[in-house]
Design a protein around this motif. Structure first.
Motif, short mmCIF file in Angstrom:
data_model
loop_
_atom_site.label_atom_id
_atom_site.label_comp_id
_atom_site.label_asym_id
_atom_site.label_seq_id
_atom_site.Cartn_x
_atom_site.Cartn_y
_atom_site.Cartn_z
N GLY A 44 0.81 -1.22 0.00
CA GLY A 44 0.00 0.00 0.00
C GLY A 44 0.83 1.26 0.00
N VAL A 45 1.86 1.31 0.83
CA VAL A 45 2.70 2.51 0.92
C VAL A 45 3.43 2.75 -0.40
N TRP A 46 4.07 1.70 -0.93
CA TRP A 46 4.80 1.88 -2.18
C TRP A 46 3.86 2.15 -3.36
N ALA A 47 2.67 1.56 -3.33
CA ALA A 47 1.70 1.84 -4.41
C ALA A 47 1.24 3.29 -4.34
N GLY A 48 1.08 3.84 -3.13
CA GLY A 48 0.72 5.25 -3.00
C GLY A 48 1.80 6.17 -3.56
N VAL A 49 3.06 5.84 -3.29
CA VAL A 49 4.17 6.61 -3.87
C VAL A 49 4.15 6.48 -5.39
N LEU A 50 3.94 5.28 -5.87
CA LEU A 50 3.93 5.04 -7.32
C LEU A 50 2.79 5.79 -8.01
N VAL A 51 1.62 5.77 -7.41
CA VAL A 51 0.47 6.46 -8.01
C VAL A 51 0.72 7.96 -8.11
N TYR A 52 1.46 8.52 -7.15
CA TYR A 52 1.75 9.95 -7.24
C TYR A 52 2.93 10.23 -8.16
N ALA A 53 4.00 9.47 -8.05
CA ALA A 53 5.24 9.81 -8.76
C ALA A 53 5.18 9.48 -10.26
N ALA A 54 4.54 8.40 -10.63
CA ALA A 54 4.55 7.98 -12.03
C ALA A 54 3.99 9.03 -13.00
N PRO A 55 2.87 9.67 -12.71
CA PRO A 55 2.38 10.70 -13.63
C PRO A 55 3.25 11.95 -13.71
N HIS A 56 4.15 12.15 -12.75
CA HIS A 56 4.98 13.34 -12.71
C HIS A 56 6.39 13.10 -13.25
N ILE A 57 6.61 12.05 -13.98
CA ILE A 57 7.96 11.71 -14.46
C ILE A 57 8.53 12.83 -15.33
N GLY A 58 7.79 13.37 -16.23
CA GLY A 58 8.30 14.41 -17.11
C GLY A 58 8.42 15.78 -16.45
N ARG A 59 7.67 16.03 -15.39
CA ARG A 59 7.62 17.36 -14.79
C ARG A 59 8.54 17.54 -13.59
#
Length: 174
Positions: free
Chosen positions: A110-125
């Motif tokens: 759950g913790v790592w999935a929460g980080v992934l859900v936030y960080a993945a869409p912001h890869i380019g920015r």
């Protein structure tokens, strides 16, 4: 002992995914970057539990086969060599370890999935989002591996339904 309820693990992981996503969303700028090696202890524990489950399964199978062959009066036990008996308390301790590891793994999924859900869409920015995404993917995979290994170890620790040995029937139950 009751077996781990899979639904509880899923609810725990989903709830912590949402909570971690909210916290990371609120404090992402002040958090240090997530390094790829942070989930390594989870992966090591998952591998250790999987190897332990495999070894325990082989030892329990050999012990059951030796008992069956002794009951039939054949010499199969002599030809395969001595069977190292499995201590019932060790099996009980491994069952408790497996249950605890399943819950810990679900928390970290759950913790790592929460980080992934936030960080993945912001890869380019965002500059650190790429490294954080890699760490989060490795974290989710490691934690999910821990859950799977723990559930396997727990299933190996269960007494088979047709166990004829009354001395062992309650001692190794998971």
């Amino acid at each position: 002992m009751k077996p781990v309820n899979r639904r509880d693990l899923v609810v725990l992981a989903i709830g912590l995914t949402v909570a971690a996503w909210l916290l990371v969303r609120a404090f992402y700028g002040s958090l240090p970057p997530f390094d790829w090696w942070l989930p390594v202890p989870l992966a090591v524990l998952a591998i250790a539990e999987a190897l332990g489950a495999r070894t325990l399964k082989a030892r329990l199978s050999a012990e059951r086969e030796a008992r069956k062959s002794q009951g039939r009066g054949t010499t199969a036990a002599r030809t395969t060599g001595p069977v190292r008996p499995v201590e019932p308390m060790m099996v009980a301790r491994l069952a408790v370890l497996a249950q605890a590891s399943a819950y810990v793994g679900a928390v970290f999924v759950g913790v790592w999935a929460g980080v992934l859900v936030y960080a993945a869409p912001h890869i380019g920015r965002l500059g650190t989002a790429t490294g954080d995404t890699v760490a989060a993917v490795f974290g989710v995979v490691s934690a999910a591996g821990l859950v799977l290994a723990a559930l396997w170890l727990e299933s190996v620790c269960r007494v088979p339904p047709g166990s004829d040995d009354p001395d062992r029937s309650g001692s190794a139950r998971a």
